[in-house]
Motif scaffolding. Structure first.
Motif, mmCIF file in Angstrom:
data_model
loop_
_atom_site.group_PDB
_atom_site.id
_atom_site.type_symbol
_atom_site.label_atom_id
_atom_site.label_comp_id
_atom_site.label_asym_id
_atom_site.label_seq_id
_atom_site.Cartn_x
_atom_site.Cartn_y
_atom_site.Cartn_z
ATOM 1 N N GLY A 97 6.995 88.508 29.221
ATOM 2 C CA GLY A 97 6.838 89.638 29.797
ATOM 3 C C GLY A 97 8.174 90.462 29.258
ATOM 4 N N TYR A 98 7.952 91.697 29.185
ATOM 5 C CA TYR A 98 9.053 92.529 29.018
ATOM 6 C C TYR A 98 9.715 93.432 30.172
ATOM 7 C CZ TYR A 98 8.526 91.479 23.892
ATOM 8 O OH TYR A 98 8.378 90.794 22.923
ATOM 9 N N VAL A 99 10.840 93.295 30.020
ATOM 10 C CA VAL A 99 11.590 94.215 31.286
ATOM 11 C C VAL A 99 12.555 95.469 30.636
ATOM 12 C CG1 VAL A 99 11.593 92.466 32.725
ATOM 13 C CG2 VAL A 99 13.335 92.765 31.210
ATOM 14 N N GLU A 100 12.593 96.542 31.265
ATOM 15 C CA GLU A 100 13.269 97.521 30.603
ATOM 16 C C GLU A 100 14.616 97.303 30.386
ATOM 17 O OE1 GLU A 100 12.014 100.726 29.575
ATOM 18 O OE2 GLU A 100 9.973 99.960 30.028
ATOM 19 N N THR A 101 14.990 96.927 31.371
ATOM 20 C CA THR A 101 16.696 96.348 30.907
ATOM 21 C C THR A 101 17.075 95.075 31.699
ATOM 22 O OG1 THR A 101 18.988 97.390 31.286
ATOM 23 C CG2 THR A 101 17.590 97.543 33.174
ATOM 24 N N ALA A 102 18.218 94.534 31.546
ATOM 25 C CA ALA A 102 18.497 93.176 31.670
ATOM 26 C C ALA A 102 20.192 93.350 32.089
ATOM 27 C CB ALA A 102 18.452 92.495 30.573
ATOM 28 N N PRO A 187 16.432 89.881 10.994
ATOM 29 C CA PRO A 187 16.709 90.161 12.250
ATOM 30 C C PRO A 187 16.477 89.044 13.254
ATOM 31 C CG PRO A 187 15.617 92.093 11.564
ATOM 32 C CD PRO A 187 15.124 91.138 10.575
ATOM 33 N N ILE A 188 17.648 88.571 13.982
ATOM 34 C CA ILE A 188 17.480 87.451 14.940
ATOM 35 C C ILE A 188 18.231 88.061 16.284
ATOM 36 C CG2 ILE A 188 17.034 85.729 13.321
ATOM 37 C CD1 ILE A 188 20.004 84.843 13.621
ATOM 38 N N SER A 189 17.799 87.668 17.514
ATOM 39 C CA SER A 189 18.446 87.523 18.555
ATOM 40 C C SER A 189 19.006 86.328 19.107
ATOM 41 C CB SER A 189 17.881 88.270 19.929
ATOM 42 O OG SER A 189 16.682 87.489 20.118
ATOM 43 N N ILE A 190 20.426 86.167 19.511
ATOM 44 C CA ILE A 190 20.906 84.676 20.010
ATOM 45 C C ILE A 190 21.193 84.894 21.376
ATOM 46 C CG2 ILE A 190 22.442 83.098 19.345
ATOM 47 C CD1 ILE A 190 22.957 84.912 16.639
ATOM 48 N N SER A 191 20.446 84.198 22.394
ATOM 49 C CA SER A 191 20.613 84.353 23.834
ATOM 50 C C SER A 191 21.383 83.202 24.262
ATOM 51 C CB SER A 191 19.283 84.405 24.160
ATOM 52 O OG SER A 191 18.477 85.580 23.981
ATOM 53 N N ILE A 192 22.717 83.052 24.577
ATOM 54 C CA ILE A 192 23.583 82.360 25.078
ATOM 55 C C ILE A 192 23.517 82.209 26.678
ATOM 56 C CG2 ILE A 192 25.765 81.286 24.787
ATOM 57 C CD1 ILE A 192 26.143 83.053 22.324
ATOM 58 N N GLY A 193 23.439 81.265 27.333
ATOM 59 C CA GLY A 193 23.524 80.888 28.584
ATOM 60 C C GLY A 193 22.025 81.158 29.273
ATOM 61 N N THR A 194 21.405 80.390 28.903
ATOM 62 C CA THR A 194 19.764 80.486 29.319
ATOM 63 C C THR A 194 19.433 79.237 30.147
ATOM 64 O OG1 THR A 194 18.731 79.521 27.420
ATOM 65 C CG2 THR A 194 19.283 81.914 27.153
ATOM 66 N N HIS A 195 18.312 79.363 30.732
ATOM 67 C CA HIS A 195 17.825 78.096 31.530
ATOM 68 C C HIS A 195 17.312 77.083 30.634
ATOM 69 C CE1 HIS A 195 15.491 75.827 34.458
ATOM 70 N NE2 HIS A 195 16.173 76.480 35.612
ATOM 71 N N ALA A 223 6.084 83.871 33.351
ATOM 72 C CA ALA A 223 6.336 84.320 31.947
ATOM 73 C C ALA A 223 8.087 84.403 31.978
ATOM 74 C CB ALA A 223 5.995 85.848 31.991
ATOM 75 N N VAL A 224 8.431 83.954 30.790
ATOM 76 C CA VAL A 224 9.925 84.396 30.389
ATOM 77 C C VAL A 224 10.024 85.828 30.226
ATOM 78 C CG1 VAL A 224 11.541 83.760 28.715
ATOM 79 C CG2 VAL A 224 9.971 82.030 29.353
ATOM 80 N N GLU A 225 11.250 86.502 30.849
ATOM 81 C CA GLU A 225 11.277 87.686 30.631
ATOM 82 C C GLU A 225 12.118 88.228 29.419
ATOM 83 O OE1 GLU A 225 12.728 89.410 34.509
ATOM 84 O OE2 GLU A 225 10.746 89.493 35.298
ATOM 85 N N LEU A 226 11.732 89.093 28.617
ATOM 86 C CA LEU A 226 12.483 89.483 27.576
ATOM 87 C C LEU A 226 12.758 90.949 27.647
ATOM 88 C CD1 LEU A 226 10.162 87.776 24.707
ATOM 89 C CD2 LEU A 226 11.975 86.920 25.862
ATOM 90 N N ALA A 227 13.917 91.295 27.087
ATOM 91 C CA ALA A 227 14.408 92.818 26.962
ATOM 92 C C ALA A 227 14.535 93.030 25.389
ATOM 93 C CB ALA A 227 15.529 92.811 27.803
ATOM 94 N N MET A 228 14.602 94.223 25.057
ATOM 95 C CA MET A 228 14.601 94.469 23.727
ATOM 96 C C MET A 228 16.074 94.860 23.269
ATOM 97 S SD MET A 228 11.693 94.280 22.447
ATOM 98 C CE MET A 228 12.217 95.120 20.516
ATOM 99 N N ASP A 239 17.500 86.909 30.899
ATOM 100 C CA ASP A 239 18.507 86.264 31.869
ATOM 101 C C ASP A 239 19.597 85.538 31.311
ATOM 102 O OD1 ASP A 239 19.115 84.946 34.252
ATOM 103 O OD2 ASP A 239 18.641 83.076 33.336
ATOM 104 N N ALA A 240 19.834 85.989 30.059
ATOM 105 C CA ALA A 240 20.971 85.090 29.183
ATOM 106 C C ALA A 240 22.175 85.793 29.577
ATOM 107 C CB ALA A 240 20.634 85.341 27.845
ATOM 108 N N GLU A 241 23.105 85.075 29.599
ATOM 109 C CA GLU A 241 24.421 85.636 29.899
ATOM 110 C C GLU A 241 25.109 86.272 28.724
ATOM 111 O OE1 GLU A 241 26.453 84.822 32.694
ATOM 112 O OE2 GLU A 241 24.620 84.123 33.563
#
Length: 407
Positions: A97-102, A187-195, A223-228, A239-241
């Protein structure tokens, strides 16, 4: 144990649970970043370094370094349940799922403000080629195949430049190759500090077109929450740090990267890889940097992905499996001992099917009276039931993992 008990657990919730169970120790005295790897190696618990000399961000490491913490992190009671949870995620994926901000949008550094050397990225070995980002969940997208997630290593080279270790044939390499051939960045996103739910989901090599974040949602039970992202048209884990917004540059596999202390418990070689430009760093105001420490922190969640791949391959071949042991001596990646309820000819069929699973290198097939978890029992079966000229099968020229030091 309820499937939903940890469905909404965050990375920080997990750290607090470990703390309450005496599986996380808080180190509050100042620590030199060069000492972190050794301290993690020597510790019985995960460690949180609150004051890393010269940095404003604390470091946590060793979260998945033991069998016990791997089991706990996945909300399981036994190690075997981890495989079952992964299989459930594969069979019952939940789209993200997508959230507006994080929370990781609280601090945003773009372009010239990016400085990777401000992040407390420890080295795992004195022989490493440089600081390595080891716990980044990478999300990429291809116009034809859709989203892909995976865990890849990034060696820091400059304030906004890294490499990415994608020498192994996999979906991320394919996406980068297609972008390179088109002359454009990927393009890639790199999320550090995830469950670890997201780490395990992204660590499973799913077929092209299958979103690993949906598998992570199935593992999690929600659902894993994602943000743009801010500077690229790509999502990141909400949820990433810390999130690095980046592009794999169309340089081809032309820049040296490494060496690195690998999951093999040996130093890896120097590899040629593409360059990655970091366009933005976003993070929480009180961000925690997660350093996944080799080798064991990579092993305990890697092995169950092999179990699942092996079972699927053997099921497709019509082989009745009793037990599978992906051995730690094989680094949790390359060796499996499999007991089957065989009929005539099925031993070799099982062997060939198992070798198609991921990067499996050596497989031993035994009858169902052998305990695959008892090395003496397995060796006895080899000694008393095997004729090398008839029963050993060698497949030349098959795909291997480039990190195999015997190559």
């Amino acid at each position: 144990m309820s499937t939903q008990q940890y469905a909404k657990e965050t990375f920080r919730d997990l750290l607090e649970r470990f703390r309450q169970e005496n599986e996380l120790t808080d180190i509050r005295q100042p620590v030199d970043i060069r000492h972190i790897a050794t301290l993690v190696d020597q510790a019985k618990t995960a460690l949180m370094f609150h004051t890393v000399i010269g940095y404003d961000i604390p470091v946590v490491s060793g979260i998945l370094r033991t069998r016990t913490r791997a089991i706990m992190s996945m909300g399981c009671e036994t190690y075997g349940q981890i495989e079952a949870k992964l299989q459930h995620g594969i069979e019952h994926p939940i789209e993200p799922g997508y959230v507006e901000t994080a929370p990781n949008k609280e601090v945003v550094q773009i372009d010239d403000a990016v400085d990777l050397f401000r992040l407390p990225i420890p080295m795992s070995s004195i022989y490493d080629g440089g600081p390595m980002i080891t716990a980044g969940v990478v999300i990429a997208k291809d116009a034809e195949f859709g989203f892909n997630s995976g865990m890849y290593r990034f060696m820091v080279k400059e304030t906004n430049l890294t490499g990415i270790d994608i020498v192994t044939p996999n979906n991320m390499r394919l996406y980068a190759q297609r972008a390179y051939e088109a002359g454009r960045p990927c393009p890639i996103s790199i999320s550090i500090g995830t469950h670890p739910f997201e780490i395990m989901g992204s660590g499973f090599r799913a077929p092209l077109g299958m979103d690993e974040m949906a598998i992570a949602g199935g593992i999690r039970g929600a659902a894993v929450e994602l943000a743009m992202c801010e500077t690229i048209d790509m999502p990141c884990i909400a949820d990433a740090e810390i999130v690095l917004e980046a592009e794999i540059l169309p340089t081809g596999w032309s820049h040296p990267e490494g060496r690195f202390g690998e999951f093999t418990r040996l130093m890896g070689g120097l590899h040629w890889n593409p360059l990655v430009r970091i366009k933005a760093v976003t993070m929480r105001k009180d961000a925690i940097y997660y350093a996944l420490h080799m080798p064991w922190e990579n092993t305990w969640l890697a092995a169950p992905t092999r179990y699942t791949a092996l079972r699927r391959a053997l099921k497709a071949a019509g082989v009745q499996v009793k037990d599978i042991n992906v051995t730690l001596g094989g680094c949790g990646f390359w060796h499996a001992v499999i007991s089957i309820k065989k009929q005539a000819g099925e031993g070799k069929n099982a062997l060939l099917a198992a070798l198609t699973a991921m990067d499996m290198k050596h497989v031993v097939i035994v009858d169902d009276d052998i305990d695959v978890f008892d090395a003496t029992d397995v060796e006895w079966a080899i000694a008393t039931r095997v004729q090398g000229d008839k029963d050993i099968v060698i497949i030349p020229g098959a795909r291997a993992k480039p990190l195999d030091p015997s190559l």
